[in-house]
Design a protein around this motif. Structure first.
Motif, PDB file in Angstrom:
ATOM      1  N   ASP A 101      15.030   0.270   3.231  1.00  0.00           N
ATOM      2  CA  ASP A 101      14.032   1.259   2.895  1.00  0.00           C
ATOM      3  C   ASP A 101      13.170   0.652   1.751  1.00  0.00           C
ATOM      4  OD1 ASP A 101      15.375   1.805   0.026  1.00  0.00           O
ATOM      5  OD2 ASP A 101      17.214   2.124   1.301  1.00  0.00           O
ATOM      6  N   ALA A 102      12.180   1.568   1.537  1.00  0.00           N
ATOM      7  CA  ALA A 102      11.184   1.272   0.729  1.00  0.00           C
ATOM      8  C   ALA A 102      11.558   1.179  -0.726  1.00  0.00           C
ATOM      9  CB  ALA A 102       9.811   2.187   0.953  1.00  0.00           C
ATOM     10  N   ALA A 103      12.566   1.890  -0.987  1.00  0.00           N
ATOM     11  CA  ALA A 103      13.059   2.045  -2.552  1.00  0.00           C
ATOM     12  C   ALA A 103      13.701   0.579  -2.577  1.00  0.00           C
ATOM     13  CB  ALA A 103      13.995   2.956  -2.825  1.00  0.00           C
ATOM     14  N   ALA A 104      14.362   0.174  -1.878  1.00  0.00           N
ATOM     15  CA  ALA A 104      15.414  -1.106  -2.203  1.00  0.00           C
ATOM     16  C   ALA A 104      14.317  -2.360  -1.921  1.00  0.00           C
ATOM     17  CB  ALA A 104      16.375  -1.254  -1.060  1.00  0.00           C
ATOM     18  N   ARG A 105      13.357  -2.378  -1.226  1.00  0.00           N
ATOM     19  CA  ARG A 105      12.347  -3.383  -1.213  1.00  0.00           C
ATOM     20  C   ARG A 105      11.646  -3.474  -2.448  1.00  0.00           C
ATOM     21  NH1 ARG A 105      11.817  -1.425   4.108  1.00  0.00           N
ATOM     22  NH2 ARG A 105      10.100  -0.500   3.899  1.00  0.00           N
ATOM     23  N   ARG A 106      11.202  -2.245  -3.158  1.00  0.00           N
ATOM     24  CA  ARG A 106      10.559  -2.378  -4.180  1.00  0.00           C
ATOM     25  C   ARG A 106      11.461  -2.746  -5.494  1.00  0.00           C
ATOM     26  NH1 ARG A 106       6.330  -3.440  -6.208  1.00  0.00           N
ATOM     27  NH2 ARG A 106       5.653  -2.365  -4.261  1.00  0.00           N
TER      28      ARG A 106
END
Length: 274
Positions: free
Chosen positions: A73-78
């Motif tokens: 997910d985007a949060a983990a990638r960030r």
């Protein structure tokens, strides 16, 4: 003992050896550098390690590791990109020439290999200017294809080169790790194309039969199938002028004293690499 000034010893090769002792022993043995990992550096204290390395007159040939950009997910990638920013800052403080990128495998439950590779490219694109501002080269490490699902979706020198070429050479390069690339039939041609983008050169050996723990069953220099001297010559023929770094993940070595492992690595380097 012959000249060891072009040898660097990666701390993971003797992972239980306290860094202050490792750094002192490397300098006393006449080595030119050390490769460091973030976790033991943080345990010791980054300012202390930076001081010890400078006082010993050693290069920090690599800091490992950045990467692991693939996430569900985007949060983990960030979060991972933010951690890589911190890793770049740590590398700069240590005077490390490169931050090694273990780019990451497939996100849990995913079969989208192209999508995972896209995540890697997007993350590097965001981080490359920041690395350049700090004088650190992001060194993409292509990993043996057997690690594609869990550790590295960049599997060949060609893949790594084509990705690195999207960015200035002062920001993104490629780490040549003998363990991961020795099998490649295009090895010599790709090294020549990489030229100044070769950001580091690591050696260990490939032993057969493969041990049960493939990740931690790598061979000491000279005990396996890789012609390390020929590979070193090809790397240098391509223009690489940096140190050769011995990095070995081995439970057998981790059971021994660091001083014994360093002494053996020096002997085997002289016998099989130079």
């Amino acid at each position: 003992m012959s000249d060891l000034s072009r040898l660097s010893f990666n701390s993971q090769t003797a992972k239980n050896w306290p860094l202050p002792e490792l750094i002192e022993a490397a300098a006393r043995s006449g080595l030119g550098g050390v490769g460091l990992w973030r976790e033991p550096v943080q345990r010791t204290g980054i300012e202390r390690v930076a001081h010890l390395v400078r006082a010993a007159g050693l290069e920090v040939t690599s800091l490992c590791r950045g990467g692991f950009f693939t996430a569900p997910d985007a949060a983990a990638r960030r979060d991972r990109i933010d951690d890589n920013r911190r890793a770049i800052e740590e590398a700069a403080l240590l005077g490390a020439q490169t931050l090694v990128l273990v780019c990451g495998g497939l996100p849990p439950g995913s079969r989208d290999l192209a999508g995972a590779r896209g995540m890697v490219a997007d993350a590097i694109a965001e981080l490359a200017p920041f690395a350049g501002e700090h004088g650190v080269v992001l060194a993409i490490e292509p990993m043996h294809p057997m690690y594609c699902s869990d550790r590295g979706v960049i599997s060949s020198l060609r893949q790594a080169r084509l990705l690195a070429e999207r960015f200035p050479a002062g920001q993104v390069g490629v780490l040549v790790d003998a363990y991961h690339v020795w099998w490649d039939p295009e090895l010599a041609a790709e090294l020549a194309l990489l030229g100044p983008r070769i950001a580091g050169f690591q050696v260990c050996d490939w032993v057969t039969p493969l041990p049960t723990g493939v990740l931690t069953g790598r061979g000491m220099v000279g005990e396996g199938a890789i012609d390390l001297r020929a590979l070193r010559r090809e790397v240098e023929r391509s223009g690489y002028r940096g140190l050769t770094e011995v990095e070995i993940f081995s439970t057998r070595l981790w059971e021994r004293s660091g001083s014994e492992v360093l002494a053996e690595a020096c002997r085997q380097y002289l016998a099989h690499v130079v």
